[in-house]
Scaffold this motif. Structure first.
Motif, PDB file in Angstrom:
ATOM      1  N   GLY A 107       0.843  -1.199   0.000  1.00  0.00           N
ATOM      2  CA  GLY A 107       0.000   0.000   0.000  1.00  0.00           C
ATOM      3  C   GLY A 107       0.873   1.242   0.000  1.00  0.00           C
ATOM      4  O   GLY A 107       2.028   1.204   0.419  1.00  0.00           O
ATOM      5  N   ALA A 108       0.319   2.339  -0.521  1.00  0.00           N
ATOM      6  CA  ALA A 108       1.092   3.589  -0.547  1.00  0.00           C
ATOM      7  C   ALA A 108       0.719   4.422   0.669  1.00  0.00           C
ATOM      8  O   ALA A 108      -0.443   4.480   1.065  1.00  0.00           O
ATOM      9  CB  ALA A 108       0.792   4.344  -1.827  1.00  0.00           C
ATOM     10  N   ASP A 109       1.730   5.026   1.244  1.00  0.00           N
ATOM     11  CA  ASP A 109       1.493   5.931   2.370  1.00  0.00           C
ATOM     12  C   ASP A 109       2.275   7.203   2.051  1.00  0.00           C
ATOM     13  O   ASP A 109       3.453   7.318   2.399  1.00  0.00           O
ATOM     14  CB  ASP A 109       1.994   5.252   3.654  1.00  0.00           C
ATOM     15  N   GLY A 110       1.645   8.090   1.315  1.00  0.00           N
ATOM     16  CA  GLY A 110       2.356   9.273   0.822  1.00  0.00           C
ATOM     17  C   GLY A 110       3.409   8.829  -0.163  1.00  0.00           C
ATOM     18  O   GLY A 110       3.115   8.110  -1.110  1.00  0.00           O
ATOM     19  N   SER A 140      10.744   6.920  -4.050  1.00  0.00           N
ATOM     20  CA  SER A 140      11.676   7.682  -4.912  1.00  0.00           C
ATOM     21  C   SER A 140      12.913   6.848  -5.261  1.00  0.00           C
ATOM     22  O   SER A 140      13.448   6.964  -6.363  1.00  0.00           O
ATOM     23  CB  SER A 140      12.080   8.979  -4.234  1.00  0.00           C
ATOM     24  N   LYS A 141      13.319   5.992  -4.290  1.00  0.00           N
ATOM     25  CA  LYS A 141      14.482   5.141  -4.573  1.00  0.00           C
ATOM     26  C   LYS A 141      14.157   4.140  -5.683  1.00  0.00           C
ATOM     27  O   LYS A 141      14.979   3.874  -6.557  1.00  0.00           O
ATOM     28  CB  LYS A 141      14.897   4.381  -3.301  1.00  0.00           C
ATOM     29  N   LEU A 142      12.938   3.597  -5.634  1.00  0.00           N
ATOM     30  CA  LEU A 142      12.513   2.667  -6.683  1.00  0.00           C
ATOM     31  C   LEU A 142      12.482   3.364  -8.036  1.00  0.00           C
ATOM     32  O   LEU A 142      12.924   2.830  -9.044  1.00  0.00           O
ATOM     33  CB  LEU A 142      11.107   2.138  -6.380  1.00  0.00           C
ATOM     34  N   LEU A 143      11.929   4.596  -8.042  1.00  0.00           N
ATOM     35  CA  LEU A 143      11.840   5.345  -9.293  1.00  0.00           C
ATOM     36  C   LEU A 143      13.212   5.613  -9.884  1.00  0.00           C
ATOM     37  O   LEU A 143      13.404   5.555 -11.098  1.00  0.00           O
ATOM     38  CB  LEU A 143      11.134   6.687  -9.063  1.00  0.00           C
ATOM     39  N   ASP A 144      14.160   5.919  -8.982  1.00  0.00           N
ATOM     40  CA  ASP A 144      15.527   6.189  -9.470  1.00  0.00           C
ATOM     41  C   ASP A 144      16.094   4.987 -10.209  1.00  0.00           C
ATOM     42  O   ASP A 144      16.848   5.134 -11.163  1.00  0.00           O
ATOM     43  CB  ASP A 144      16.456   6.539  -8.289  1.00  0.00           C
ATOM     44  N   ILE A 145      15.715   3.787  -9.737  1.00  0.00           N
ATOM     45  CA  ILE A 145      16.236   2.579 -10.393  1.00  0.00           C
ATOM     46  C   ILE A 145      15.511   2.342 -11.721  1.00  0.00           C
ATOM     47  O   ILE A 145      16.122   2.096 -12.752  1.00  0.00           O
ATOM     48  CB  ILE A 145      16.044   1.344  -9.467  1.00  0.00           C
ATOM     49  N   VAL A 146      14.188   2.430 -11.675  1.00  0.00           N
ATOM     50  CA  VAL A 146      13.374   2.065 -12.849  1.00  0.00           C
ATOM     51  C   VAL A 146      13.412   3.139 -13.938  1.00  0.00           C
ATOM     52  O   VAL A 146      13.461   2.838 -15.126  1.00  0.00           O
ATOM     53  CB  VAL A 146      11.914   1.811 -12.390  1.00  0.00           C
ATOM     54  N   SER A 147      13.375   4.392 -13.539  1.00  0.00           N
ATOM     55  CA  SER A 147      13.302   5.481 -14.526  1.00  0.00           C
ATOM     56  C   SER A 147      14.135   6.660 -14.032  1.00  0.00           C
ATOM     57  O   SER A 147      13.612   7.572 -13.389  1.00  0.00           O
ATOM     58  CB  SER A 147      11.829   5.875 -14.693  1.00  0.00           C
ATOM     59  N   PRO A 148      15.437   6.644 -14.307  1.00  0.00           N
ATOM     60  CA  PRO A 148      16.331   7.645 -13.722  1.00  0.00           C
ATOM     61  C   PRO A 148      15.953   9.099 -14.025  1.00  0.00           C
ATOM     62  O   PRO A 148      16.082   9.955 -13.176  1.00  0.00           O
ATOM     63  CB  PRO A 148      17.699   7.311 -14.329  1.00  0.00           C
ATOM     64  N   ASN A 149      15.467   9.394 -15.270  1.00  0.00           N
ATOM     65  CA  ASN A 149      15.207  10.806 -15.607  1.00  0.00           C
ATOM     66  C   ASN A 149      13.751  11.122 -15.927  1.00  0.00           C
ATOM     67  O   ASN A 149      13.297  12.230 -15.728  1.00  0.00           O
ATOM     68  CB  ASN A 149      16.045  11.217 -16.830  1.00  0.00           C
ATOM     69  N   MET A 155       2.593  13.502  -5.887  1.00  0.00           N
ATOM     70  CA  MET A 155       1.426  13.002  -5.158  1.00  0.00           C
ATOM     71  C   MET A 155       0.172  13.825  -5.433  1.00  0.00           C
ATOM     72  O   MET A 155      -0.932  13.364  -5.233  1.00  0.00           O
ATOM     73  CB  MET A 155       1.711  12.967  -3.639  1.00  0.00           C
ATOM     74  N   THR A 156       0.339  15.070  -5.929  1.00  0.00           N
ATOM     75  CA  THR A 156      -0.861  15.893  -6.164  1.00  0.00           C
ATOM     76  C   THR A 156      -1.368  15.786  -7.611  1.00  0.00           C
ATOM     77  O   THR A 156      -2.551  15.549  -7.835  1.00  0.00           O
ATOM     78  CB  THR A 156      -0.574  17.377  -5.831  1.00  0.00           C
ATOM     79  N   GLY A 157      -0.463  15.911  -8.578  1.00  0.00           N
ATOM     80  CA  GLY A 157      -0.945  15.923  -9.973  1.00  0.00           C
ATOM     81  C   GLY A 157      -0.555  14.686 -10.753  1.00  0.00           C
ATOM     82  O   GLY A 157      -0.905  14.579 -11.932  1.00  0.00           O
ATOM     83  N   GLY A 158       0.149  13.754 -10.151  1.00  0.00           N
ATOM     84  CA  GLY A 158       0.662  12.597 -10.905  1.00  0.00           C
ATOM     85  C   GLY A 158      -0.383  11.533 -11.174  1.00  0.00           C
ATOM     86  O   GLY A 158      -1.519  11.619 -10.698  1.00  0.00           O
ATOM     87  N   ARG A 159       0.022  10.567 -11.954  1.00  0.00           N
ATOM     88  CA  ARG A 159      -0.877   9.458 -12.313  1.00  0.00           C
ATOM     89  C   ARG A 159      -0.601   8.291 -11.366  1.00  0.00           C
ATOM     90  O   ARG A 159       0.567   8.021 -11.040  1.00  0.00           O
ATOM     91  CB  ARG A 159      -0.568   9.067 -13.759  1.00  0.00           C
ATOM     92  N   LYS A 160      -1.671   7.620 -10.970  1.00  0.00           N
ATOM     93  CA  LYS A 160      -1.547   6.578  -9.950  1.00  0.00           C
ATOM     94  C   LYS A 160      -1.019   5.268 -10.546  1.00  0.00           C
ATOM     95  O   LYS A 160      -1.555   4.762 -11.531  1.00  0.00           O
ATOM     96  CB  LYS A 160      -2.920   6.342  -9.330  1.00  0.00           C
ATOM     97  N   THR A 161       0.017   4.738  -9.952  1.00  0.00           N
ATOM     98  CA  THR A 161       0.537   3.447 -10.398  1.00  0.00           C
ATOM     99  C   THR A 161      -0.228   2.324  -9.682  1.00  0.00           C
ATOM    100  O   THR A 161      -1.036   2.584  -8.790  1.00  0.00           O
ATOM    101  CB  THR A 161       2.039   3.320 -10.075  1.00  0.00           C
ATOM    102  N   THR A 162       0.049   1.091 -10.058  1.00  0.00           N
ATOM    103  CA  THR A 162      -0.683  -0.056  -9.491  1.00  0.00           C
ATOM    104  C   THR A 162      -0.650  -0.053  -7.963  1.00  0.00           C
ATOM    105  O   THR A 162      -1.667  -0.301  -7.316  1.00  0.00           O
ATOM    106  CB  THR A 162      -0.062  -1.367 -10.012  1.00  0.00           C
ATOM    107  N   TYR A 163       0.484   0.281  -7.423  1.00  0.00           N
ATOM    108  CA  TYR A 163       0.592   0.231  -5.964  1.00  0.00           C
ATOM    109  C   TYR A 163       0.353   1.582  -5.295  1.00  0.00           C
ATOM    110  O   TYR A 163       0.729   1.791  -4.142  1.00  0.00           O
ATOM    111  CB  TYR A 163       1.949  -0.346  -5.568  1.00  0.00           C
ATOM    112  N   GLY A 164      -0.260   2.497  -6.031  1.00  0.00           N
ATOM    113  CA  GLY A 164      -0.746   3.720  -5.393  1.00  0.00           C
ATOM    114  C   GLY A 164       0.219   4.888  -5.342  1.00  0.00           C
ATOM    115  O   GLY A 164      -0.129   5.951  -4.832  1.00  0.00           O
ATOM    116  N   ILE A 165       1.424   4.706  -5.873  1.00  0.00           N
ATOM    117  CA  ILE A 165       2.343   5.849  -5.914  1.00  0.00           C
ATOM    118  C   ILE A 165       1.968   6.721  -7.117  1.00  0.00           C
ATOM    119  O   ILE A 165       1.720   6.196  -8.209  1.00  0.00           O
ATOM    120  CB  ILE A 165       3.808   5.361  -6.081  1.00  0.00           C
TER     121      ILE A 165
END
Ligand SMILES: [Fe+2]
Length: 404
Positions: A107-110, A140-149, A155-165
């Motif tokens: 689950g996502a918590d912020g 953010s650490k996961l994002l750095d690995i999967v998509s560096p740039n 959290m306000t305007g982004g699109r929701k991923t499967t696990y809520g981030i």
């Protein structure tokens, strides 16, 4: 701004907008596809981490026994090992809470991912009823690995991923190469459009000039003008059958339209005379191709047509006028006009005689010193004239005036 620069400027501006628009749409499309890829990669990475942590620490009889004995201190000491083995895991602890049905729940918590695990024995037969393990991962650490740039946590305007981030793509990232590509595309498309516009405008002005001449002609020589329109369409039809295309065909059409314009310079009483012409009048009539050629020469855009109109009364055997040329020296376009000119004169309405039937006209044409190859093409294809569709550039085309 000068008026003639206005349209090209508007074209450049609109092209630039269009190119930027297309670029933005492409970015959105790429971002959409990238999001799907990112989401799948993110989910796999989280599942992998959680599954490894579950199998290594929480489907473990030793952990299960400690929890069941209520010894959470020692259980937490074991759980503290997890961040050391899994660098992405920020913390891990055992707390009292009802376990999930699955092995783990994400689950996502912020900006943090909270993964809750059931605590089971090695064989996964028994589950601790009142305790769970919780690991925290910084998204953010996961994002750095999967998509560096490409993506960032939003959290306000982004699109929701499967696990809520919630993540968003950095769409405003425009590189120097992007700008160069956009400028080059704008220059390319705008110059193509401007070329097209200039060509169209030139043609428009050309035809406007032509319309004015025809209008003047019609005011003074009503009969000749309608004859010329008929001759022009028939010449066009025949020219096409003889294999003329593009500019050559258009030249033929315009020359046919204007071939008798020199009649403006011949007294009206001579033109309209019903009876036989005397030698002086005949000399005056014979001047009209010369005058036609002279008129066309004075217009830059029609200059090239003057030889065609000059020789439209020449005949194959040299019996024509004004120069008495023979077949080989007469331009093809003049020969075509000569044939349709005579034909239209025979089958068209005239004040001094009745029109003759096209079949009779064909017989007369066959006996005249005209180019018989052209006469044959006319006779062979005449039945198709009714269904002839003139090209779009044909001016003021009125349906064929002759009966077929
Ligand atoms: Fe003529």
């Amino acid at each position: 701004m000068k008026k003639k620069l206005l349209i090209p400027s508007i074209i450049v501006l609109l092209t630039a907008f269009a190119v930027a628009g297309v670029f933005l749409l492409m970015q959105l499309y790429i971002a959409d596809k990238s999001f799907d890829t990112l989401d799948r990669a993110l989910k796999s990475l989280i599942d992998l981490q959680a599954s490894a942590a579950y199998n290594g620490y929480f489907a473990w009889t030793k952990m299960y026994d400690l929890v069941m004995q209520g010894n959470l201190t020692e259980a937490n000491a074991l759980a503290d090992e997890i961040p050391k083995s899994f660098p992405l895991v920020a913390s891990a602890e055992i707390i009292q809470e009802a376990p999930p049905e699955e092995n783990f729940v994400v689950g996502a918590d912020g900006e943090l991912l909270r993964i809750v695990y059931s605590i089971r024995d090695d064989d996964e037969f028994r589950t601790a009823p009142n305790a769970v393990a919780v690991t925290i991962i910084q998204a953010s650490k996961l994002l750095d690995i999967v998509s560096p740039n490409g993506f960032k946590i939003d959290m306000t305007g982004g699109r929701k991923t499967t696990y809520g981030i919630h993540v968003s793509a950095n769409l405003m990232h425009i590189s120097l190469w992007n700008i160069i590509a956009m400028v080059l595309l704008t220059v390319l498309f705008a110059s193509l459009l401007i070329q097209r516009y200039v060509k169209k405008t030139a043609f428009f002005l050309d035809t406007r000039g032509l319309e004015s001449i025809i209008y003047l002609f019609e005011q003074t020589e009503k009969m000749s003008a309608s004859h010329s329109r008929n001759v022009a369409v028939l010449a066009l039809f025949l020219g096409k059958k003889l294999g003329l295309r593009g500019k050559k065909l258009r030249n033929l059409y315009v020359a046919a339209l204007l071939h008798d314009i020199g009649k403006i310079g011949v007294p009206t009483n001579v033109i309209a005379k019903a009876g036989r012409l005397d030698s002086k009048e005949y000399m005056q009539i014979k001047q009209h191709p010369v005058i036609s050629a002279r008129i066309l020469k004075s217009f830059k855009e029609f200059e090239r047509l003057s030889p065609i109109v000059l020789y439209h009364h020449e005949r194959e055997d040299g019996s024509g006028y004004p120069e008495g040329l023979t077949g080989k020296d007469i331009p093809l376009e003049s020969k075509i006009i000569a044939v349709v000119d005579v034909f239209e004169a025979l089958v068209g309405e005239r004040p001094y005689r009745n029109p003759i039937h096209s079949f009779s006209a064909f017989e007369k044409l066959k006996k005249m010193p005209l180019d018989q190859r052209i006469v044959k093409v006319l006779i062979d294809n005449y039945s198709e004239l009714n269904s002839f569709q003139p090209p779009r550039w044909v001016l003021s085309y009125s349906p064929w005036l002759l009966g077929v």
